[in-house]
Design a protein around this motif. Structure first.
Motif, PDB file in Angstrom:
ATOM      1  N   ALA A  68      46.780  29.902  54.026  1.00 47.21           N
ATOM      2  CA  ALA A  68      45.844  28.803  53.886  1.00 47.21           C
ATOM      3  C   ALA A  68      44.446  29.459  53.257  1.00 47.21           C
ATOM      4  O   ALA A  68      43.940  29.004  52.096  1.00 47.21           O
ATOM      5  N   ILE A  69      43.916  30.479  54.001  1.00 48.53           N
ATOM      6  CA  ILE A  69      42.922  31.285  53.499  1.00 48.53           C
ATOM      7  C   ILE A  69      43.092  31.863  52.051  1.00 48.53           C
ATOM      8  O   ILE A  69      42.070  31.648  51.149  1.00 48.53           O
ATOM      9  N   LEU A  71      45.392  31.117  49.818  1.00 51.71           N
ATOM     10  CA  LEU A  71      45.470  29.989  48.878  1.00 51.71           C
ATOM     11  C   LEU A  71      43.970  29.547  48.382  1.00 51.71           C
ATOM     12  O   LEU A  71      43.940  29.185  47.262  1.00 51.71           O
ATOM     13  N   MET A  72      43.333  29.288  49.333  1.00 54.49           N
ATOM     14  CA  MET A  72      42.035  28.587  49.024  1.00 54.49           C
ATOM     15  C   MET A  72      41.217  29.607  48.268  1.00 54.49           C
ATOM     16  O   MET A  72      40.372  29.128  47.448  1.00 54.49           O
ATOM     17  N   ASP A  73      40.965  30.887  48.757  1.00 49.02           N
ATOM     18  CA  ASP A  73      40.336  31.879  47.881  1.00 49.02           C
ATOM     19  C   ASP A  73      40.822  32.094  46.632  1.00 49.02           C
ATOM     20  O   ASP A  73      40.027  32.174  45.579  1.00 49.02           O
ATOM     21  N   ILE A  75      42.350  29.886  44.759  1.00 51.55           N
ATOM     22  CA  ILE A  75      42.127  28.613  44.069  1.00 51.55           C
ATOM     23  C   ILE A  75      40.443  28.617  43.777  1.00 51.55           C
ATOM     24  O   ILE A  75      39.950  28.474  42.661  1.00 51.55           O
ATOM     25  N   GLY A  76      39.685  28.942  44.570  1.00 54.19           N
ATOM     26  CA  GLY A  76      38.180  29.221  44.591  1.00 54.19           C
ATOM     27  C   GLY A  76      37.929  30.226  43.298  1.00 54.19           C
ATOM     28  O   GLY A  76      37.144  30.025  42.626  1.00 54.19           O
ATOM     29  N   ASN A  79      38.671  28.733  40.068  1.00 53.25           N
ATOM     30  CA  ASN A  79      37.707  28.005  39.618  1.00 53.25           C
ATOM     31  C   ASN A  79      36.442  28.791  39.043  1.00 53.25           C
ATOM     32  O   ASN A  79      35.772  28.441  38.189  1.00 53.25           O
TER      33      ASN A  79
END
Length: 454
Positions: A68-69, A71-73, A75-76, A79
């Motif tokens: 999850a970390i 994936l979030m990184d 995605i961030g 962006n």
């Protein structure tokens, strides 16, 4: 002894109940291992199964959280990259628009200067013609005065001659006196004829001179009207040039002020380096015979001074780091100032800014200067130092490849190497520093100051 036995009994009972609870959820199992000659088994007690289950659950939970970390990184980061691309595109569009506007202003200024030079030439010709007309008028006035003086003298001589003739005629008393008087009368009549003809010619010349003088005065009035129209046109041209200079010089002056730089000192330093004289920006100097310059000449000199100041600002701007070293998409990961050290976790001074991107991202010089260091430096990894004017030095650290060498002269926008992860880093990025007089300052001060100019 009884208390100890009671405590043991309680403990034993608790152990039995715990074992029964574990047996209910994790019953004892046996794992048989059979070979060709023997058969063995491994007993899996409930406690062992509980430990294995807890370890497996912990591993699975850690894997889920780590995924999850990441994936979030990711995605961030995506962006941030998209936002950086949009900001870069907007910035490029603004640069293009400002470049077009600057070119248009330059063309307008050049056209206005051409019209101004043409107007000055026409005014000079008109002034010359007006001076000639004035000199001619004065000559005509002098000629008229001389003619009038001659005419008055001639009239006095005629009156004196007539008086002399009358006197001679009164004194004549005999024949010989009559003959002499007649001869004198004929001579006086001839003299009068000559004087009358001279007077007639003088009168005609006077009338002609008077007519020429009136024509000269009318021509002078027409010239004065044309000069007034030219002055109005020149005033409009001057206003356009002054507005164009104000629009061009003010943002540059504001940019240097926003960066904390003394504009007077900067201009003086550039002048010392570019002290040649002559050329199109030489101040206008018209012959005024010892008098002060005309208002138009003074305004023209003021505009030329502003154009010279604009050129000096342009030269100075190229020698200061008013640019970004990374032109591709990047992520701003660390600002200037005190921060938590990514290696040790303690607080320490961060003397630059960090821009993260892929390894191999091109890096560019932010100002004209000379390379004073190009190689490995402890902590910085592969490092390039560039010395600029005004006591400024820029540093580009953690590079993967260096494309310049010591002593090389570079200009703003020249490629000096590629982004990397050499030295003391946690990942690929550029550590960018700006130092003034050897002291580190915030590079964003220069980058933000140039946002509304370049």
């Amino acid at each position: 002894m009884k208390g100890t036995e009671g405590l043991l009994e309680v403990k034993k009972g608790f152990t039995i109940r715990l074992h029964a609870l574990l047996e209910r959820h994790f019953p004892e199992r046996r794992l048989f291992l059979r070979s060709e000659t023997d058969t063995r088994f491994i007993r899996l007690r409930p406690a062992t199964q509980l430990v294995a289950f807890a370890g497996g659950a912990a591993i699975v939970a850690w894997a889920i959280i780590a995924t999850a970390i990441l994936l979030m990184d990711s995605i961030g980061s995506g962006n941030f990259r998209e936002q950086a691309k949009r900001d870069q595109q907007t910035f490029q569009e603004r640069l293009n628009a400002m470049a077009d506007e600057r070119d248009a202003r330059a063309e307008e200024a050049l056209a206005a200067q051409t019209r101004f030079n043409t107007a000055l030439e026409r005014i000079s010709v008109m002034q010359t013609e007006l001076l000639r007309s004035e000199n001619r008028r004065r000559e005509l006035e002098t000629g008229i005065g001389v003619i009038q003086t001659t005419l008055r003298r001639t009239m006095k001589e005629r009156t004196a001659a007539e008086t002399e003739i009358a006197r001679l005629q009164g004194e004549a008393g005999d024949g010989s006196g009559a003959v002499t008087a007649a001869a004198r009368s004929q001579s006086a009549e001839a003299t009068m004829g000559i004087l009358t003809a001279a007077l007639a010619d003088t009168a005609r010349e006077r009338d002609k001179i008077s007519t020429d003088a009136q024509d000269a005065l009318l021509h002078a009035d027409e010239m004065a009207t044309q000069i007034a129209l030219m002055e109005e046109q020149n005033d409009a041209i001057f206003r356009q040039l002054e507005e164009a200079m104000t629009v061009s010089v003010a943002p540059l002056h504001k940019m240097f002020r926003a960066a904390g730089m003394d504009t007077d000192n900067i201009i003086n330093q550039v002048k010392r380096g570019y002290s040649g004289q002559g050329g199109p920006l030489t101040p206008i100097s018209l012959s005024t015979m010892g008098e002060d310059l005309s208002p138009d000449a003074a305004r023209a000199n003021a505009i030329l001074d502003q154009m010279d100041q604009l050129n000096l600002y342009r030269i100075a701007a190229a020698k200061a780091p008013f640019a970004t070293p990374v032109k591709s998409a990047y992520r701003f990961t660390s600002p200037f100032g005190n921060r938590r050290d990514p290696k040790t976790g303690g607080r320490r001074m961060h003397s630059g800014i960090d821009m993260a991107g892929p390894v191999g991202t091109p890096l560019y010089s932010t100002a004209d200067g000379k390379v004073v260091h190009a190689g490995w430096s402890s902590g910085y990894g592969r490092l390039v130092k560039i010395k600029h004017e005004f006591g400024i030095e820029t540093r580009y650290a953690h590079m993967s490849r260096i494309s310049v060498k010591v002593g090389q002269r570079v200009s703003r926008g020249d490629r000096i190497g590629d982004m990397g992860a050499s030295g003391r880093v946690t990942g690929p990025h550029l550590h960018y520093e700006v130092r003034v007089g050897g002291k580190a300052v915030n590079p964003m001060t220069y980058i933000k100051a140039a946002n509304n100019v370049f």
